[in-house]
Design a protein around this motif. Structure first.
Motif, PDB file in Angstrom:
ATOM      1  N   MET A 246       0.508  -1.323   0.555  1.00  0.00           N
ATOM      2  CA  MET A 246      -0.484   0.121   0.166  1.00  0.00           C
ATOM      3  C   MET A 246       1.055   1.140  -0.174  1.00  0.00           C
ATOM      4  O   MET A 246       0.345   2.123  -0.691  1.00  0.00           O
ATOM      5  CB  MET A 246      -0.939   0.159   0.974  1.00  0.00           C
ATOM      6  N   MET A 253      -5.637   4.472   0.250  1.00  0.00           N
ATOM      7  CA  MET A 253      -6.577   3.336   0.960  1.00  0.00           C
ATOM      8  C   MET A 253      -6.719   3.323   2.060  1.00  0.00           C
ATOM      9  O   MET A 253      -7.256   4.052   2.527  1.00  0.00           O
ATOM     10  CB  MET A 253      -4.776   2.562   1.602  1.00  0.00           C
ATOM     11  N   THR A 267      -3.043   7.538   1.694  1.00  0.00           N
ATOM     12  CA  THR A 267      -2.003   6.531   2.333  1.00  0.00           C
ATOM     13  C   THR A 267      -1.245   7.250   2.732  1.00  0.00           C
ATOM     14  O   THR A 267      -0.546   7.049   4.007  1.00  0.00           O
ATOM     15  CB  THR A 267      -1.124   6.349   0.496  1.00  0.00           C
TER      16      THR A 267
END
Length: 385
Positions: A246, A253, A267
Motif C-alpha cells: 500500500m 487506502m 496513504t
C-alpha cells in the motif's frame, strides 16, 4: 471524477444451518478516475469478498444483502416495464441508474454484468498460478477475451493485440504460443495483467498481485501496474495483506478488519498520522528500513468469527485500548482531523477525509505512544482491561 462509489455494502455467505457469515458489513468508499486505491488487512477480513462482489464473482452461496456499487461508465441499458431500453433519472433503488447517471452494478443481471467485466472493470485474480488455462496457449486466452467483448474485431487483429499486450508487460511476443506451464511465476503474473488489459478497461482490481513472488519480482510487478496506470489512465483497486505494498503504490487506502473498514484516507496520512489501534498494530508487525534493530510485535489473538459477530467494535477483543463503549456498538467513521483540532468526535461525511472507526480518536497522542511498546500488545495487558 469519482469512477466507483461503494455505498453501505453488505455481503453475506449462506451456511447450512440457515445462518450467514457477515463477510462485508456496511462498507463505504470511493475510487477516483486514474487513482490507485488499496484495501489492506489480515486474511479473512473481507477484502477479496468485497472485490468479487463488485462484479458478481462471489461463490454460489455468496450474495449482496444490501448497499450499492455505483459506477460511472457506459454500461448496458436496463429495460423499463414496457420492455423499452433506457438510461433514465430514477428514484427507485431497485432500478440500476440514479440521478447523476451512475449505474448500480449490484442491481445488474448476470448477463449484464458479463458485459461489464473485462470491458469496464477487469480482475487480476489472487493466484496467477491457477488463473491461466493449462491446455490453451497463453496468447489464445487473451485473444478469446478480446473476441468475447469485441466480436467485431478480426481474429488476426486480436492475436496481434494479445502479442502487443504481452510485450507491454515485459514478455517476448513469441511467447504467446507457449502454455502456462512454460512460464515462470513472475511471467504468469504479467500474463494475467496483460489479459486484464485486453479490452482497455477503466478499472483494474488487483487481488494480492504480489503473493508467492520473491521481493525482486514483486517490485517489478508493482512497477508494471504503475506503468500501465500512467499509460492508460486506468484506476486500480489493489487488495493485499501486505501494508508495505500500500505504501509503495496507493494514493488512498482503507484498512479492513472483521468485514468493516477501520481506517481510511490518503496513504501518507494513514502511515504518518495513524489513527486506529488496529492499523497501529498492523504497522508494528512489519519491518521498516529506518529501524534496523526494530522488534516486530504481533497482535495477540485471532480475528473474530463472522458467522454470528458479537455486538460492539470488531477489534475490541484484541485491542489494548478498548473502553466500555466499545462493547456496545461498532464505532462510526470519525473525522480524524476534526478530532485532533477540536477534541470532538464528528462523523466524517466526506469519503476522502482521513477517517477512523475508534471511540478514542480524540486521544491519539496517548494511544500512539503506548502502541509502540511491546508490553502493550500482550495477552495479559488486553485481558486486564
Amino acid at each position: 471524477m469519482t469512477l466507483l462509489e461503494v455505498e453501505d455494502l453488505s455481503v453475506r455467505y449462506a451456511v447450512d444451518d440457515d445462518s450467514a457469515v457477515h463477510a462485508v458489513d456496511h462498507v463505504s468508499f470511493d475510487v477516483e478516475a486514474g487513482e490507485t486505491y488499496g484495501l489492506v488487512g489480515e486474511s479473512g477480513c473481507g477484502k477479496t469478498t468485497l472485490a468479487k462482489s463488485l462484479i458478481h464473482l462471489l461463490d454460489s452461496n455468496g450474495y449482496v444483502e444490501s448497499g450499492h456499487v455505483w459506477y460511472d461508465g457506459t454500461l448496458p441499458a436496463w429495460e423499463d416495464d414496457h420492455g423499452e431500453a433506457k438510461q433514465a433519472v430514477i428514484d427507485d433503488p431497485d432500478k440500476p441508474v440514479r440521478g447523476d447517471g451512475k449505474t448500480d452494478l449490484a442491481a445488474l443481471s448476470n448477463s449484464q454484468i458479463r458485459d461489464v467485466r473485462w470491458r469496464d472493470i477487469a480482475l487480476i485474480p489472487q493466484s496467477a498460478m491457477n488463473a491461466l488455462n493449462p491446455v490453451y496457449k497463453v496468447g489464445d486466452q487473451i485473444t478469446e477475451a478480446i473476441l468475447r467483448h469485441e466480436p467485431e474485431t478480426p481474429k488476426q487483429e486480436a492475436d496481434d493485440r494479445a502479442r502487443d499486450l504481452l510485450e507491454r508487460v515485459g514478455i517476448e511476443p513469441e511467447r504467446a504460443d507457449d502454455y502456462a506451464h512454460q512460464f515462470s511465476g513472475g511471467m504468469k503474473q504479467r500474463a494475467v495483467i496483460a489479459m486484464a488489459m485486453a479490452c482497455n478497461p477503466d478499472m483494474l482490481i488487483a487481488d494480492e498481485p504480489t503473493t508467492a513472488l520473491d521481493v525482486i519480482i514483486q517490485d517489478r510487478i508493482l512497477e508494471e501496474l504503475e506503468a500501465i496506470q500512467e499509460e492508460f489512465g486506468v484506476s486500480i483497486l489493489v487488495i493485499s495483506h501486505d501494508i508495505s505494498v500500500m505504501a509503495e503504490i496507493c494514493d488512498r487506502m482503507a484498512v479492513m478488519y472483521g468485514g468493516k473498514i477501520m481506517e481510511s484516507g490518503r496513504t501518507r496520512d494513514i502511515f504518518e498520522e495513524t489513527s486506529n489501534p488496529y492499523t497501529l498494530g498492523l504497522k508494528n508487525s512489519f519491518p521498516t528500513i529506518t529501524e534496523a534493530d526494530q522488534e516486530l510485535v504481533s497482535i495477540p489473538g485471532t480475528p473474530p468469527t463472522l458467522r454470528d459477530p458479537e455486538e460492539g467494535c470488531r477489534f475490541r477483543a484484541r485491542c489494548p485500548f478498548a473502553i466500555e463503549e466499545c462493547h456496545s456498538s461498532h464505532p462510526p467513521m470519525y473525522d480524524v482531523e476534526e478530532a485532533i483540532e477540536t477534541g470532538r468526535l464528528v462523523e466524517a461525511a466526506d469519503q476522502r477525509a482521513h477517517r477512523s472507526a475508534c471511540y478514542r480518536v480524540d486521544e491519539l497522542d496517548t494511544i500512539r505512544t503506548q502502541a509502540t511498546k511491546e508490553e502493550t500488545w500482550t495477552e495479559q495487558t488486553i485481558e486486564s482491561r
